[in-house]
Motif scaffolding. Sequence first.
Motif, mmCIF file in Angstrom:
data_model
loop_
_atom_site.group_PDB
_atom_site.id
_atom_site.type_symbol
_atom_site.label_atom_id
_atom_site.label_comp_id
_atom_site.label_asym_id
_atom_site.label_seq_id
_atom_site.Cartn_x
_atom_site.Cartn_y
_atom_site.Cartn_z
ATOM 1 N N GLU A 248 72.977 87.372 14.895
ATOM 2 C CA GLU A 248 73.832 88.278 14.147
ATOM 3 C C GLU A 248 75.038 87.574 13.534
ATOM 4 O O GLU A 248 75.816 88.199 12.813
ATOM 5 N N ASP A 249 75.217 86.294 13.822
ATOM 6 C CA ASP A 249 76.275 85.511 13.183
ATOM 7 C C ASP A 249 75.835 84.975 11.824
ATOM 8 O O ASP A 249 76.496 84.102 11.264
ATOM 9 N N ARG A 250 74.661 85.471 11.332
ATOM 10 C CA ARG A 250 74.111 85.105 10.017
ATOM 11 C C ARG A 250 73.663 83.644 9.994
ATOM 12 O O ARG A 250 73.617 83.030 8.945
ATOM 13 N N ARG A 251 73.312 83.104 11.140
ATOM 14 C CA ARG A 251 73.046 81.678 11.259
ATOM 15 C C ARG A 251 71.629 81.404 11.751
ATOM 16 O O ARG A 251 71.090 82.111 12.596
ATOM 17 N N ILE A 252 71.024 80.359 11.166
ATOM 18 C CA ILE A 252 69.782 79.777 11.664
ATOM 19 C C ILE A 252 70.137 78.450 12.330
ATOM 20 O O ILE A 252 70.790 77.607 11.709
ATOM 21 N N CYS A 253 69.710 78.252 13.555
ATOM 22 C CA CYS A 253 69.991 77.016 14.286
ATOM 23 C C CYS A 253 68.687 76.338 14.680
ATOM 24 O O CYS A 253 67.743 76.997 15.124
ATOM 25 N N VAL A 254 68.649 75.014 14.515
ATOM 26 C CA VAL A 254 67.524 74.206 14.946
ATOM 27 C C VAL A 254 67.985 73.358 16.130
ATOM 28 O O VAL A 254 69.033 72.700 16.054
ATOM 29 N N TRP A 255 67.186 73.365 17.207
ATOM 30 C CA TRP A 255 67.577 72.709 18.449
ATOM 31 C C TRP A 255 66.582 71.627 18.828
ATOM 32 O O TRP A 255 65.374 71.792 18.647
ATOM 33 N N ASP A 256 67.084 70.555 19.381
ATOM 34 C CA ASP A 256 66.257 69.513 19.980
ATOM 35 C C ASP A 256 66.189 69.782 21.486
ATOM 36 O O ASP A 256 67.210 69.687 22.175
ATOM 37 N N PRO A 257 65.015 70.129 22.025
ATOM 38 C CA PRO A 257 64.932 70.457 23.452
ATOM 39 C C PRO A 257 65.349 69.319 24.378
ATOM 40 O O PRO A 257 65.709 69.569 25.525
ATOM 41 N N THR A 258 65.300 68.084 23.895
ATOM 42 C CA THR A 258 65.664 66.946 24.739
ATOM 43 C C THR A 258 67.142 66.587 24.658
ATOM 44 O O THR A 258 67.596 65.668 25.347
ATOM 45 N N SER A 259 67.909 67.301 23.832
ATOM 46 C CA SER A 259 69.320 66.984 23.655
ATOM 47 C C SER A 259 70.105 67.287 24.927
ATOM 48 O O SER A 259 69.906 68.322 25.575
ATOM 49 N N ARG A 260 71.015 66.394 25.268
ATOM 50 C CA ARG A 260 71.870 66.609 26.436
ATOM 51 C C ARG A 260 73.166 67.330 26.089
ATOM 52 O O ARG A 260 73.867 67.797 26.977
ATOM 53 N N THR A 261 73.483 67.399 24.795
ATOM 54 C CA THR A 261 74.717 68.064 24.386
ATOM 55 C C THR A 261 74.559 69.570 24.289
ATOM 56 O O THR A 261 75.541 70.303 24.412
ATOM 57 N N GLY A 262 73.319 70.050 24.069
ATOM 58 C CA GLY A 262 73.099 71.479 23.928
ATOM 59 C C GLY A 262 73.594 72.040 22.621
ATOM 60 O O GLY A 262 73.732 73.259 22.467
ATOM 61 N N GLU A 263 73.864 71.181 21.630
ATOM 62 C CA GLU A 263 74.347 71.633 20.327
ATOM 63 C C GLU A 263 73.225 71.560 19.298
ATOM 64 O O GLU A 263 72.322 70.719 19.411
ATOM 65 N N PRO A 264 73.248 72.426 18.274
ATOM 66 C CA PRO A 264 72.170 72.415 17.277
ATOM 67 C C PRO A 264 72.191 71.147 16.434
ATOM 68 O O PRO A 264 73.251 70.603 16.129
ATOM 69 N N ILE A 265 70.992 70.696 16.052
ATOM 70 C CA ILE A 265 70.887 69.532 15.169
ATOM 71 C C ILE A 265 70.943 69.948 13.707
ATOM 72 O O ILE A 265 71.123 69.108 12.828
ATOM 73 N N LEU A 266 70.800 71.246 13.441
ATOM 74 C CA LEU A 266 70.898 71.762 12.074
ATOM 75 C C LEU A 266 71.355 73.206 12.129
ATOM 76 O O LEU A 266 70.870 73.984 12.954
ATOM 77 N N LYS A 267 72.302 73.572 11.247
ATOM 78 C CA LYS A 267 72.793 74.945 11.153
ATOM 79 C C LYS A 267 72.786 75.375 9.691
ATOM 80 O O LYS A 267 73.279 74.656 8.829
#
Length: 206
Positions: free
Chosen positions: A119-138
């Motif tokens: 609902e924040d009008r955002r599409i996020c792409v995630w790397d399941p192996t990331s340790r930061t837990g932040e999206p790789i693309l927004k």
Amino acid sequence: LMPSKIEYQLEDKSGASMDSTIILWDTSALVDNPSAGGTDFFSNSEVVRKCTLDNHELTVTWAMFHPTKDIIVSCSDDRSVRSWRMDDLTCVETGCFIGHHHHVTSVIPFRDNFISVGEDRRICVWDPTSRTGEPILKVQRDRDRFWAIASHPTNNLLAAAHDTGMLVFKLQRERPAFTIHNGVVYWVREQSVRCLLYTSPSPRDS
């Protein structure tokens, strides 16, 4: 109960709920005995609760099996996306991904990534192996909230439903960016610019 998903190969079913839990159900007895159950769904003893996942803090809006791996991916009104690894006895959280600023409404596994909308009008792409837990693309729209996302079963195509319609897109370019100058072809591959002379036997990085 929010959306649920059946994994046909595992004979399991996951259900997302407003009580902030995900319940994994074992329905193998129904498959082994097709006459079981009948019309009295709520007293059916052949469906067994396998495990309950309760790490989300608010309503779980979506839960889905990975098509090829023993993984469940879920999202919630608590603004998080979470991944869970299944085995025969239990299911353990393997990742918590934070990057949405409002309720996350839908999430899917897509190739080697997870893709969520909210609902924040955002599409996020995630790397399941990331340790930061932040999206790789927004990617964010100016006005419309996103409510659901789906992928084509074989092609590199995704569709995200929003307030006023649907956005169909590809996650990556299938044709590389390129240009031709003075008999030399330049193109981008794996974060580097490569070039090829028409008379050269092989390309080189530049």
